[in-house]
Write a protein that holds these residues in place. Sequence first.
Motif, PDB file in Angstrom:
ATOM      1  N   CYS A 161     -37.784 -87.510 -44.617  1.00  0.00           N
ATOM      2  CA  CYS A 161     -39.106 -87.287 -45.205  1.00  0.00           C
ATOM      3  C   CYS A 161     -39.820 -86.076 -44.603  1.00  0.00           C
ATOM      4  N   ARG A 162     -39.284 -85.494 -43.540  1.00  0.00           N
ATOM      5  CA  ARG A 162     -39.864 -84.310 -42.897  1.00  0.00           C
ATOM      6  C   ARG A 162     -41.219 -84.589 -42.249  1.00  0.00           C
ATOM      7  N   ARG A 163     -41.501 -85.840 -41.969  1.00  0.00           N
ATOM      8  CA  ARG A 163     -42.731 -86.159 -41.258  1.00  0.00           C
ATOM      9  C   ARG A 163     -42.479 -86.130 -39.759  1.00  0.00           C
ATOM     10  N   TRP A 164     -43.480 -85.651 -39.027  1.00  0.00           N
ATOM     11  CA  TRP A 164     -43.427 -85.736 -37.574  1.00  0.00           C
ATOM     12  C   TRP A 164     -43.832 -87.141 -37.155  1.00  0.00           C
ATOM     13  N   LEU A 165     -43.112 -87.696 -36.216  1.00  0.00           N
ATOM     14  CA  LEU A 165     -43.317 -89.077 -35.802  1.00  0.00           C
ATOM     15  C   LEU A 165     -43.552 -89.130 -34.296  1.00  0.00           C
ATOM     16  N   VAL A 166     -44.348 -90.102 -33.873  1.00  0.00           N
ATOM     17  CA  VAL A 166     -44.483 -90.375 -32.444  1.00  0.00           C
ATOM     18  C   VAL A 166     -43.588 -91.563 -32.130  1.00  0.00           C
ATOM     19  N   VAL A 167     -42.589 -91.332 -31.312  1.00  0.00           N
ATOM     20  CA  VAL A 167     -41.626 -92.368 -30.956  1.00  0.00           C
ATOM     21  C   VAL A 167     -41.835 -92.734 -29.500  1.00  0.00           C
ATOM     22  N   THR A 168     -41.936 -94.009 -29.214  1.00  0.00           N
ATOM     23  CA  THR A 168     -42.017 -94.459 -27.821  1.00  0.00           C
ATOM     24  C   THR A 168     -40.622 -94.916 -27.421  1.00  0.00           C
ATOM     25  N   ARG A 169     -39.993 -94.110 -26.583  1.00  0.00           N
ATOM     26  CA  ARG A 169     -38.587 -94.342 -26.219  1.00  0.00           C
ATOM     27  C   ARG A 169     -38.503 -94.487 -24.712  1.00  0.00           C
ATOM     28  N   ASP A 170     -37.655 -95.390 -24.261  1.00  0.00           N
ATOM     29  CA  ASP A 170     -37.417 -95.531 -22.825  1.00  0.00           C
ATOM     30  C   ASP A 170     -36.369 -94.485 -22.435  1.00  0.00           C
ATOM     31  N   THR A 171     -36.748 -93.553 -21.553  1.00  0.00           N
ATOM     32  CA  THR A 171     -35.831 -92.465 -21.212  1.00  0.00           C
ATOM     33  C   THR A 171     -34.636 -92.957 -20.401  1.00  0.00           C
ATOM     34  N   ARG A 172     -34.707 -94.159 -19.856  1.00  0.00           N
ATOM     35  CA  ARG A 172     -33.565 -94.670 -19.073  1.00  0.00           C
ATOM     36  C   ARG A 172     -32.543 -95.373 -19.956  1.00  0.00           C
ATOM     37  N   THR A 173     -33.026 -96.056 -20.998  1.00  0.00           N
ATOM     38  CA  THR A 173     -32.131 -96.912 -21.775  1.00  0.00           C
ATOM     39  C   THR A 173     -32.047 -96.527 -23.251  1.00  0.00           C
ATOM     40  N   HIS A 174     -32.884 -95.580 -23.697  1.00  0.00           N
ATOM     41  CA  HIS A 174     -32.990 -95.225 -25.121  1.00  0.00           C
ATOM     42  C   HIS A 174     -33.530 -96.360 -25.976  1.00  0.00           C
ATOM     43  N   ALA A 175     -33.993 -97.425 -25.393  1.00  0.00           N
ATOM     44  CA  ALA A 175     -34.634 -98.457 -26.207  1.00  0.00           C
ATOM     45  C   ALA A 175     -35.869 -97.845 -26.850  1.00  0.00           C
ATOM     46  N   ILE A 176     -36.072 -98.135 -28.126  1.00  0.00           N
ATOM     47  CA  ILE A 176     -37.227 -97.581 -28.836  1.00  0.00           C
ATOM     48  C   ILE A 176     -38.211 -98.698 -29.077  1.00  0.00           C
ATOM     49  N   TYR A 177     -39.420 -98.507 -28.564  1.00  0.00           N
ATOM     50  CA  TYR A 177     -40.435 -99.568 -28.628  1.00  0.00           C
ATOM     51  C   TYR A 177     -41.326 -99.430 -29.842  1.00  0.00           C
ATOM     52  N   ALA A 178     -41.573 -98.211 -30.286  1.00  0.00           N
ATOM     53  CA  ALA A 178     -42.502 -98.035 -31.405  1.00  0.00           C
ATOM     54  C   ALA A 178     -42.244 -96.706 -32.075  1.00  0.00           C
ATOM     55  N   VAL A 179     -42.510 -96.650 -33.373  1.00  0.00           N
ATOM     56  CA  VAL A 179     -42.424 -95.398 -34.125  1.00  0.00           C
ATOM     57  C   VAL A 179     -43.620 -95.373 -35.073  1.00  0.00           C
ATOM     58  N   ALA A 180     -44.347 -94.249 -35.093  1.00  0.00           N
ATOM     59  CA  ALA A 180     -45.487 -94.135 -36.007  1.00  0.00           C
ATOM     60  C   ALA A 180     -45.586 -92.708 -36.492  1.00  0.00           C
ATOM     61  N   ASP A 181     -46.157 -92.541 -37.666  1.00  0.00           N
ATOM     62  CA  ASP A 181     -46.371 -91.193 -38.176  1.00  0.00           C
ATOM     63  C   ASP A 181     -47.332 -90.474 -37.234  1.00  0.00           C
ATOM     64  N   ALA A 182     -47.043 -89.197 -36.966  1.00  0.00           N
ATOM     65  CA  ALA A 182     -47.818 -88.471 -35.955  1.00  0.00           C
ATOM     66  C   ALA A 182     -49.262 -88.253 -36.385  1.00  0.00           C
ATOM     67  N   ALA A 183     -49.487 -88.005 -37.659  1.00  0.00           N
ATOM     68  CA  ALA A 183     -50.856 -87.744 -38.095  1.00  0.00           C
ATOM     69  C   ALA A 183     -51.665 -88.994 -37.843  1.00  0.00           C
ATOM     70  N   GLY A 184     -52.552 -88.944 -36.912  1.00  0.00           N
ATOM     71  CA  GLY A 184     -53.386 -90.102 -36.593  1.00  0.00           C
ATOM     72  C   GLY A 184     -52.841 -90.999 -35.513  1.00  0.00           C
ATOM     73  N   ALA A 185     -51.598 -90.746 -35.070  1.00  0.00           N
ATOM     74  CA  ALA A 185     -51.016 -91.663 -34.078  1.00  0.00           C
ATOM     75  C   ALA A 185     -51.102 -91.108 -32.675  1.00  0.00           C
ATOM     76  N   ARG A 186     -51.580 -89.844 -32.529  1.00  0.00           N
ATOM     77  CA  ARG A 186     -51.537 -89.268 -31.191  1.00  0.00           C
ATOM     78  C   ARG A 186     -52.759 -89.658 -30.392  1.00  0.00           C
ATOM     79  N   ALA A 187     -52.572 -89.722 -29.091  1.00  0.00           N
ATOM     80  CA  ALA A 187     -53.671 -90.151 -28.208  1.00  0.00           C
ATOM     81  C   ALA A 187     -54.791 -89.144 -28.204  1.00  0.00           C
TER      82      ALA A 187
END
Lengths: 86, 989
Positions: free
Chosen positions: A60-86
């Motif tokens: 879809c060519r959307r930018w996403l905010v992915v919460t990934r554990d850098t040690r295990t690659h487990a992915i905890y959350a994925v959200a569209d970037a527009a509106g999802a950034r802190a």
Amino acid sequence: MRIVCPHCGERGNEEFFYLGAADLQRPAAEAPTEAWHDYVYQRDNPAGPHRELWQHWQGCRRWLVVTRDTRTHAIYAVADAAGARA
Amino acid sequence: MSRLPSGGLIDRATRLAFSFDGKPFSGHPGDTLASALLAHDEKLFGRSFKYHRPRGVLSAGPEEPNALVALRSGARREPNIAATTIELFDGLEATSQNRYPSLRFDLLAVNSLLSPLFPAGFYYKTFMWPASFWEKVYEPIIRRAAGMGRASGEADPDAYARENLFCDVLVIGAGPAGLAAALAAGRRGARVVLCESDPLPGGRLLADPVEIEGQPAAYWLESVKTALHDCADVKLLTRTTVFGSYDHGTYAALERVADHKRQPSPHEPRQRYWRIVAKRAILAAGAIERLAVFGGNDRPGVMLSGAVRTYLNRFAVAPGQSAIVLTGGDDGWLTVAELRRHHIGVAAIIDRRSEISDAHTQLAARAGARVFAGAGVVGTQGAPVLSSVDVVDSAGERWRMPADLLAVSGGWTPSVHLASHLGAKPVWDESRAAFLAGKLPPGMVVVGAAAGNFATASCLAEGTRAGEAAAEDTGFSGPAAAVPVSDDATAENAKIWIIPGARQKAFVDLQHDVTDKDIALAHREGFVSVEHLKRYTTHGMATDQGKTGGVAGMAAMAALTGKSMAATGTTMFRPPFTPVAIGAFAGHHRGRDFRPYRLTPGHRWAQEQGAVWIETGPWLRAQWFPQAGETDWLQSVSREVVAVRSGVGVCDVSTLGKIEIVGPDAGALLDLLYTSTFSTLPVGRTRYGVMLREDGFVFDDGTTARLAPDRWVMTTTTANAPRVLQHMEFVHQVLRPDFHVAFVSVTDRWAQFAIAGPQSREVLAEVLDPGADISDRAFSFMACGTFDALGGVGARLFRISFSGERAYEIGVPAAHGDALLRRIMAAGTAQNIVPYGLEALGVMRIEKGHPAGGELNGQTTARDLGMAKLLSSKKDFVGRALAQRPALLDPQRPTLVGLRPLDRSARLRAGAHLLPPGAAARIENDEGFVSSVAFSPSLGHWIGLALLANGPARHGEQIRVYDPVRNSDLLAEVVAPCFIDPDGARLRG
């Protein structure tokens, strides 16, 4: 690795492009050079959950905010970037 | 002949002819190369890696470290294949490796005599002196001596397939545990994929005298195969090794589709790489038997005791006639029973334990075998194959016992590799004398022997329960199934590790010739962690990856350091589990199919003209159009340039990125992307722009046209088109989601051609539909607009020029591109229009000093390229802040200039470095480099664009152009970077 795109569903990681830290704030135009230096070059390198920007570039060519554990690659959350950034 | 008179899973009615080292043999379907040769009493299979010691078959599976052969000849020749894994086929040709001139008489066996010079890591301490000898003497010799087999050196003629497979439950291994699991899950309706490396399912059931439900296991095996076939969605992949486990339930498997045939059938892939995504995985990969470490343990005739059973029962081959069994536990006694059952003499049983059970004592008596309790083996004799074994009894007395087979039962190591590929180290379990899987990958469970539970009953029960649980987890419920009854005796897993008292070499890693003394050396030198031990000694680094000797090596280091096995641990496990051909990873992405080609709408026409092609990324672009009689590319290119500058030419520029932007905030977005202001651009005008990266360096350039108040078309360079689009999406979605704008790539939507030259307008007038006003008053330089061509087809026209001549770019929907190009050529007949390609385009832009690839290299700033005036001071844009860093404003930075060689006949070369004349050619004196060069037919000599320190202030100076790589060293004059029409009069007409 597989990422669940909120628009397209679960896809293989080869469809995505990785950028880096998700919550950086682009400084104001007149901000001091140090702020720009931090924005462009300085990054944290956490061992653990990391909020980061991926683009679903072969989907879809959307930018996403992915919460990934850098040690295990487990992915905890994925959200569209527009509106999802802190 | 050692073929047993009956039994075995072989087709005795069919004979297969094969050869080994040129000698003809025969075997049966169902044989491996190893079993077929053993049936002919051939026990010598190869020479070891370092010491060139004679070696035979140790095992009956992929863990084989010794019997590595080269299979086939010609382009399909493949070295280093374990003979124990090669399915025999008619016409098979195999050769032994690592020996000269022959297997029996190998000259390099002298290495064995020189072995004190070649301990582990010897190359870190030798070959140092004299230093010059390394490149000329030592390295070539080592390269020739090192390595095992020889590759064919030819291109791989086979095809490989890659497929994706999704399932609910992946079962790895079709032994009793895996079969039970697949059946349990499959019966509930789950989608099950069952992978088995062997051509036959069954695992140890094919080799051991197991009873299930009171009958030989073969009956249960048949019924399970039928039941699996009857399940709704169970896929059994045999000859398929799951070789890697990855994140999120992804597994990689290699199916050997045609390796058991002489060659693949037409259109059949040789192998297939499966990427499997499984919701649940059941690891039922079984266990691998371990070799004990004792003097002379590498002699041909020393075999793993489980493998002896496999040869007896599955292949109906007696690996020897007079056997001795060395065992650390009960499992070795099973081999005694099987040898006896097949009427093979057992001379002695050496049990490491001091207590022998009554049942075993009676078995030994029936076999007529002498029992040594609390004893060990310390040596072997026989050249080249085993003839006797040295035993040390519990009293310390040595006995030499004749034997041609020594079966070693050193215990079993559960195959936990796939549970460990994600990085979780296995954990030592003292009660099972084995490393068991540590933290499991999400969704995976381990069952049966792979979990350290070796009894058949455990395998069947665990498999069944795991299969049901996996089906349940993935949404398939059902009643609990009954587990078939079988032997549930749990015997202690043997462990022998190292038997002291060896006077001969005692090998820990057979394939890399690593001995127990090498482990001790590593310890003395301080390489005590298992990861250091591995690299220093190369223990566990061969193609067998330490499958039979790994744990013994760790145990040896544990003994030396005084640490427990648990504290010593294992090295990191990494895929692949067994070697995988590179072709399998590539699949069909090879040669012309490495990646897709992108062809422009003008491709077919250009092909008809005989264009010479070049790849720009995936695009094919015409470089030049040779005409009859032209012998040299420079001739063709110069002709095209002259034709354009004096008349008119047409060039296919469809590959440049085109991005269409709409919306009220399109102008604001462009202002943020470009260094200069675009929001003020009037409708019907085009503007050149430069984009920076946020670090202040030039990212891309192009022109953007405003076709309507809220409709713009941006062009980018060909190579950067995808990156610019991505950048825009980032800026919009992440930085300015408030912008009301939409944009999309239309690169492939529009065919686009440049018509360039003093006579370009005349040609264009003929191309456009009647009524179009393209006079200079109505359509001046940098205008844009929409017109009709080809009888009503909507075209976009841009009066922009890369060549520096009067020029127009005309775009039509891609489907009309071919027709438009032919129309342009027809319309230009009177003007002798010529097609021109990428090279001529390049010459002309260099003559005009327009930056392109050589200058837009990611390391230049707008200021370096003479475009500082394009940096707006009135607005923010990406890269603005960091472009003002003092270091980037330093005039000493290499900045764009032009170069003319003083000797007009000399050739300039891109990449040459610039030095002050007379200065030594050293890096301290380097002042820049030549970024682009061309032969200018307009000037009659070579010209260049270069980046020179403080360039603009040095016009008129002489500079040394130094290229030692291509032997060029000349003087050039520094000039302004524009050689033709600097005022741009030709552009405006």
